[in-house]
Design a protein around this motif. Sequence first.
Motif, PDB file in Angstrom:
ATOM      1  N   ARG A   1      48.706  44.725  48.066  1.00 47.47           N
ATOM      2  CA  ARG A   1      47.396  45.338  47.847  1.00 47.47           C
ATOM      3  C   ARG A   1      46.883  44.915  46.480  1.00 47.47           C
ATOM      4  NH1 ARG A   1      45.988  49.286  51.448  1.00 47.47           N
ATOM      5  NH2 ARG A   1      47.645  50.030  52.852  1.00 47.47           N
ATOM      6  N   ASN A   2      45.603  44.572  46.452  1.00 50.25           N
ATOM      7  CA  ASN A   2      44.979  44.098  45.220  1.00 50.25           C
ATOM      8  C   ASN A   2      43.698  44.871  44.960  1.00 50.25           C
ATOM      9  OD1 ASN A   2      42.533  42.065  44.444  1.00 50.25           O
ATOM     10  ND2 ASN A   2      44.294  41.770  43.103  1.00 50.25           N
ATOM     11  N   LYS A   3      43.505  45.267  43.695  1.00 46.15           N
ATOM     12  CA  LYS A   3      42.264  45.893  43.262  1.00 46.15           C
ATOM     13  C   LYS A   3      41.784  45.193  41.993  1.00 46.15           C
ATOM     14  CE  LYS A   3      43.426  50.479  45.100  1.00 46.15           C
ATOM     15  NZ  LYS A   3      43.639  51.926  44.762  1.00 46.15           N
ATOM     16  N   THR A   4      40.491  44.879  41.963  1.00 44.88           N
ATOM     17  CA  THR A   4      39.943  44.113  40.843  1.00 44.88           C
ATOM     18  C   THR A   4      38.609  44.695  40.402  1.00 44.88           C
ATOM     19  OG1 THR A   4      41.000  42.070  41.591  1.00 44.88           O
ATOM     20  CG2 THR A   4      39.157  41.840  40.078  1.00 44.88           C
ATOM     21  N   LEU A   5      38.418  44.756  39.093  1.00 46.88           N
ATOM     22  CA  LEU A   5      37.129  45.130  38.512  1.00 46.88           C
ATOM     23  C   LEU A   5      36.718  44.045  37.530  1.00 46.88           C
ATOM     24  CD1 LEU A   5      35.853  48.511  37.200  1.00 46.88           C
ATOM     25  CD2 LEU A   5      35.843  46.551  35.661  1.00 46.88           C
ATOM     26  N   ILE A   6      35.473  43.579  37.660  1.00 46.86           N
ATOM     27  CA  ILE A   6      34.938  42.565  36.749  1.00 46.86           C
ATOM     28  C   ILE A   6      33.592  43.052  36.231  1.00 46.86           C
ATOM     29  CG2 ILE A   6      34.172  40.178  36.478  1.00 46.86           C
ATOM     30  CD1 ILE A   6      35.950  39.465  38.853  1.00 46.86           C
ATOM     31  N   GLY A   7      33.482  43.198  34.915  1.00 45.47           N
ATOM     32  CA  GLY A   7      32.223  43.575  34.300  1.00 45.47           C
ATOM     33  C   GLY A   7      31.767  42.495  33.333  1.00 45.47           C
TER      34      GLY A   7
ATOM     35  N   ASN B   1      48.024  44.272  41.350  1.00 39.16           N
ATOM     36  CA  ASN B   1      48.649  43.887  42.616  1.00 39.16           C
ATOM     37  C   ASN B   1      49.890  44.738  42.854  1.00 39.16           C
ATOM     38  OD1 ASN B   1      46.745  41.888  42.800  1.00 39.16           O
ATOM     39  ND2 ASN B   1      48.144  40.189  42.442  1.00 39.16           N
ATOM     40  N   ASN B   2      49.983  45.286  44.048  1.00 38.05           N
ATOM     41  CA  ASN B   2      51.184  46.028  44.463  1.00 38.05           C
ATOM     42  C   ASN B   2      51.892  45.243  45.557  1.00 38.05           C
ATOM     43  OD1 ASN B   2      51.276  48.996  43.256  1.00 38.05           O
ATOM     44  ND2 ASN B   2      49.125  48.475  43.621  1.00 38.05           N
ATOM     45  N   TYR B   3      53.192  44.948  45.337  1.00 41.70           N
ATOM     46  CA  TYR B   3      53.986  44.219  46.313  1.00 41.70           C
ATOM     47  C   TYR B   3      55.072  45.139  46.865  1.00 41.70           C
ATOM     48  CZ  TYR B   3      51.901  40.035  44.207  1.00 41.70           C
ATOM     49  OH  TYR B   3      51.022  39.097  43.735  1.00 41.70           O
ATOM     50  N   ASP B   4      55.160  45.204  48.185  1.00 44.87           N
ATOM     51  CA  ASP B   4      56.190  45.989  48.870  1.00 44.87           C
ATOM     52  C   ASP B   4      56.852  45.066  49.886  1.00 44.87           C
ATOM     53  OD1 ASP B   4      57.783  47.761  50.189  1.00 44.87           O
ATOM     54  OD2 ASP B   4      56.172  49.073  50.883  1.00 44.87           O
ATOM     55  N   ASN B   5      58.100  44.681  49.627  1.00 43.01           N
ATOM     56  CA  ASN B   5      58.765  43.659  50.440  1.00 43.01           C
ATOM     57  C   ASN B   5      60.064  44.217  51.005  1.00 43.01           C
ATOM     58  OD1 ASN B   5      58.377  40.660  51.023  1.00 43.01           O
ATOM     59  ND2 ASN B   5      60.534  40.725  50.444  1.00 43.01           N
TER      60      ASN B   5
ATOM     61  N   ASN C   1      32.673  15.156  25.728  1.00 39.69           N
ATOM     62  CA  ASN C   1      32.970  16.586  25.637  1.00 39.69           C
ATOM     63  C   ASN C   1      34.461  16.839  25.447  1.00 39.69           C
ATOM     64  OD1 ASN C   1      34.160  16.808  28.426  1.00 39.69           O
ATOM     65  ND2 ASN C   1      32.067  16.233  28.996  1.00 39.69           N
ATOM     66  N   TYR C   2      34.740  18.058  24.974  1.00 42.13           N
ATOM     67  CA  TYR C   2      36.112  18.525  24.743  1.00 42.13           C
ATOM     68  C   TYR C   2      36.173  20.016  25.052  1.00 42.13           C
ATOM     69  CZ  TYR C   2      39.898  20.784  22.173  1.00 42.13           C
ATOM     70  OH  TYR C   2      40.952  21.577  21.839  1.00 42.13           O
ATOM     71  N   SER C   3      37.297  20.451  25.628  1.00 43.51           N
ATOM     72  CA  SER C   3      37.521  21.885  25.819  1.00 43.51           C
ATOM     73  C   SER C   3      39.016  22.163  25.829  1.00 43.51           C
ATOM     74  CB  SER C   3      36.889  22.375  27.134  1.00 43.51           C
ATOM     75  OG  SER C   3      37.629  21.916  28.249  1.00 43.51           O
ATOM     76  N   ARG C   4      39.367  23.415  25.543  1.00 43.16           N
ATOM     77  CA  ARG C   4      40.748  23.878  25.607  1.00 43.16           C
ATOM     78  C   ARG C   4      40.830  24.917  26.709  1.00 43.16           C
ATOM     79  NH1 ARG C   4      45.535  23.930  22.973  1.00 43.16           N
ATOM     80  NH2 ARG C   4      46.720  25.865  22.781  1.00 43.16           N
ATOM     81  N   ARG C   5      41.901  24.829  27.554  1.00 42.04           N
ATOM     82  CA  ARG C   5      42.025  25.689  28.725  1.00 42.04           C
ATOM     83  C   ARG C   5      43.420  26.317  28.763  1.00 42.04           C
ATOM     84  NH1 ARG C   5      37.715  26.983  31.085  1.00 42.04           N
ATOM     85  NH2 ARG C   5      38.601  26.935  33.169  1.00 42.04           N
ATOM     86  N   ILE C   6      43.582  27.291  29.675  1.00 43.29           N
ATOM     87  CA  ILE C   6      44.871  27.961  29.850  1.00 43.29           C
ATOM     88  C   ILE C   6      45.228  28.001  31.339  1.00 43.29           C
ATOM     89  CG2 ILE C   6      43.793  30.254  29.986  1.00 43.29           C
ATOM     90  CD1 ILE C   6      46.295  31.405  28.635  1.00 43.29           C
ATOM     91  N   ASP C   7      46.500  27.835  31.621  1.00 48.66           N
ATOM     92  CA  ASP C   7      47.026  27.946  32.987  1.00 48.66           C
ATOM     93  C   ASP C   7      47.914  29.186  33.038  1.00 48.66           C
ATOM     94  OD1 ASP C   7      48.101  27.746  35.475  1.00 48.66           O
ATOM     95  OD2 ASP C   7      49.287  25.939  35.085  1.00 48.66           O
ATOM     96  N   ARG C   8      47.342  30.290  33.528  1.00 49.90           N
ATOM     97  CA  ARG C   8      48.133  31.521  33.662  1.00 49.90           C
ATOM     98  C   ARG C   8      48.919  31.468  34.966  1.00 49.90           C
ATOM     99  NH1 ARG C   8      43.130  33.610  31.809  1.00 49.90           N
ATOM    100  NH2 ARG C   8      43.275  34.484  29.706  1.00 49.90           N
ATOM    101  N   PRO C   9      50.186  31.858  34.955  1.00 60.17           N
ATOM    102  CA  PRO C   9      50.969  31.850  36.200  1.00 60.17           C
ATOM    103  C   PRO C   9      50.357  32.793  37.230  1.00 60.17           C
ATOM    104  CG  PRO C   9      52.387  32.152  34.286  1.00 60.17           C
ATOM    105  CD  PRO C   9      50.978  32.307  33.800  1.00 60.17           C
ATOM    106  N   ARG C  10      50.363  32.392  38.481  1.00 59.94           N
ATOM    107  CA  ARG C  10      49.938  33.289  39.547  1.00 59.94           C
ATOM    108  C   ARG C  10      50.872  34.489  39.590  1.00 59.94           C
ATOM    109  NH1 ARG C  10      48.032  29.660  44.754  1.00 59.94           N
ATOM    110  NH2 ARG C  10      46.344  28.550  43.691  1.00 59.94           N
ATOM    111  N   SER C  11      50.332  35.609  40.026  1.00 59.39           N
ATOM    112  CA  SER C  11      51.103  36.848  39.955  1.00 59.39           C
ATOM    113  C   SER C  11      52.418  36.742  40.720  1.00 59.39           C
ATOM    114  CB  SER C  11      50.268  38.013  40.485  1.00 59.39           C
ATOM    115  OG  SER C  11      49.882  37.792  41.831  1.00 59.39           O
ATOM    116  N   TRP C  12      52.404  36.125  41.914  1.00 60.15           N
ATOM    117  CA  TRP C  12      53.641  36.092  42.699  1.00 60.15           C
ATOM    118  C   TRP C  12      54.642  35.073  42.168  1.00 60.15           C
ATOM    119  CZ3 TRP C  12      54.553  31.622  45.665  1.00 60.15           C
ATOM    120  CH2 TRP C  12      53.443  30.781  45.869  1.00 60.15           C
TER     121      TRP C  12
END
Length: 853
Positions: A437-443, A468-472, A569-580
């Motif tokens: 189950r996933n719940k998200t708020l974006i403002g 995220n709630n995981y029940d396995n 152009n130039y930019s700096r980015r981030i790779d966050r691990p996926r939750s699972w």
Amino acid sequence: MNQTEIISIFTRKTLGLTFVLSAAALAFAQEKVGISGTVVDKSNQPVPYASVTFSHKQNKLFSDATLTDEKGNYKLDLTPGNYDISVEAIDYKKSVVNKQINKPGNIGALSIEAESSATNVKTQDIQGVTITATTKPYKVELDKRTYDPSQDIVSKGGNLQDVLSNVPSVSVDTDGTVSMRGSSNVRFLINGKPSALLGIDDGANALQSIPADQIERIEVITNPSSKFEASGTAGILNIILKKSKKTGFNGSVIGTLGYLPQTNLNTNLSWRKGNLTWFLNGGGGYRESRNTNRTNSVFNNVTKDESILRTNQENINDSQNNNYNFTTGIVYDVSEKTSLNASGTIRTFNNESNGNVTYDNKLFNAADIFRNRITKGVNDNLAFQGDIGLDHKFDDKGQNIALSLSLQSNRSYNDTYIDETKNGNFELQNIINQRTRNKTLIGKADYELPIGENSKIEAGYRLDINENNYDNDVKESTVAIQTLRFLPLYTYDALYREMFNAGYVQFKSKIGKIGYQLGLRNEHSTIDIDYANLVPDEAPLVRRKSYNNLFPSVYLSYEFTKDNQLLLNYSRRIDRPRSWFLIPNPSYNDNQNIFDGNIDLNPSYVDSFELGYSISKKKLTLNPTLYFRHQTDDTKMLVYNEKETFVNSLNEEEDRIVFHTKPINLGTDDRYGLDLNFSWDATPWLKFLGNIDLFGYRTKGSTLYNTLDNNGNPIVATADFTGSGFAARSRLTTTFKVDKTFSFQLQGFYRGGQKTAFQDRKDMYALNFGASKTIWKGDGTLSFNIQDIFNTRAMESTTFGQNFVRYSYMQWQPRQFAVSLTYRFKQGEKVEQPKRKKDVNSNASGDDQQGPM
């Protein structure tokens, strides 16, 4: 009544309403007359691709609009009456005249005056010159490239995944993985923000649930500015869904039949009158798929009594998918400067799959062992999303603010039933129940302030809260233990929470022919993980991760001429691990191939540089880009094996080799290359759209891990990921226009092989075909396509381990074909002429500023 039944009833009623509204629109149609005319400049030369808008003085529902062709001519049907006729074109002043139209015929030439200088217009948004006309499928701007799928015949009646397969600089692997320039860490947005339409973790099934007909355009952002969220080191794909700006009641319905069996029915409806606009995008369908996986492995000295073990595994999975999605919303103009918007989305995806896995273990000097695994899977996914927003213009100079709030909820049920036999005798049974189950708020709040004639400041704040709630649950019975019991290691509860606070500021300006944009974004991330399994005496794992990072971006452009510019152009980015990826034991669908999460996995970071050149002539558009990306703490997949003792069908102990795959942070990864995109209208009947990506890769990093030696004893070995090489990807779409109503396309795709010390991946190619015929005086389109004509789209690789070599083959989908029929109806419309710069009230290039979905 369960949720699935509710969705089914809602779907049938909504689709029924679609046809009722369509019939009503036709019933109220007025008698029209056919008119024609020409748009010319003051020297009486034709003006191509000018917009001509006819506004009915008494009834706006009778208003209509069109674009002139390459010779400045236009035709359309109008209801007799008095009209204000507005003519607009790039680098020309707007012209308005009044005419009474009572009968068919030519109304003569409409004259339009050129601007005194192309540079005397206020530069309220330095987005770079749009170098292609609206009739072309691909255009380049300072910080993004835009692809228009309306001319993509090959994907007619398909879905988002089919469309992405044709987008320049984007590739879709056989398992549904989307990559840009060889990297799969792509961030997906719908109308500028994460969406419930994409489900949890943006899986391939979600990409298949969005119909191609609902997509207005795709923004390919290979090096996003500070205005965009920093996730996605490969870049961002922003999927813009259709929202009509036409007046009156307008819409279209498209139906598709195909094989492997598929049926789809989708609609796009809109109604606009006065200050109120209503829209509905939705539909659904049924689709079957067949996935084939084969692995052949050779192990050295890992069994008790034999020196070499060979295993052959084949997995053929057939699935049946039902998916429905609907988005409806309104936009209300409170005043000329303030508008409110609200929308709601519902998406459901149901899947049933049947897999047959065969294992053939060949031991020298011993009888072969055959295992057979029968798998049945059931997936039920339901998602909701609600959005509200407010847009306000403080003045007519471009000062405005946009506020938005999005609430999303997604739940996924996955049940798997497994029965395994050995040489025909029962060996084990598994029942796996996964609940997520996933719940998200974006403002969000975004502000724009023009400064003088050529400059602008942009600033904003964004809050993301995700849970995220995981029940396995994993149960197993074997020949030794006849009753089902929980597997403690793989039965767990996990809670994943993340909160991101972000703020950005950007300054845009232009000095002569030089345009520049400087931006800085700050993101503070907090992640909490609570994990507990049923292993006795094992304490729950509780982790908190906190990061604060600055992400700068710099964009420079030099405009040689109006359609000829240099971009840096130039930019700096981030790779966050996926939750699972962070859940220690997220997967147990195959007891011989286990995916292990890594709760200690950290983000990786990338510095990205691009140097591009854009030139556009009447028939040719060329955009070569040199790029370089340097990534640290790169996430790599470590593959290793372990030996587990298992009680077999004869109640004897038996050694079984189990493969494990685990994400780890390791070393650096450099990508560099040339990305060349082009479109060429060779003749009035032959057009080309192509992409060539020549890239090199250099990876450094090694790690220690536990495995088995050549005698089957546990040791600590070294996995070396160091490697380099050069590869190529290319795509060419050729469109043949037989006449004004009939066209067909051929699309070829090629991906070169890649090799490192750890893996050797073979090259791959495919050919697609599409044809399109306009019928019913332009109100209908009949399309046909074949995907993967020669059935060659499959991925082959060889993986090298400490004591094994494994060959893998994967085909996501075999050859398919489909026929689709589109019907369009309308009462009136307004066609907007694209401009050199973004309208100051448009939020099209903002982070998540597309308004309601």
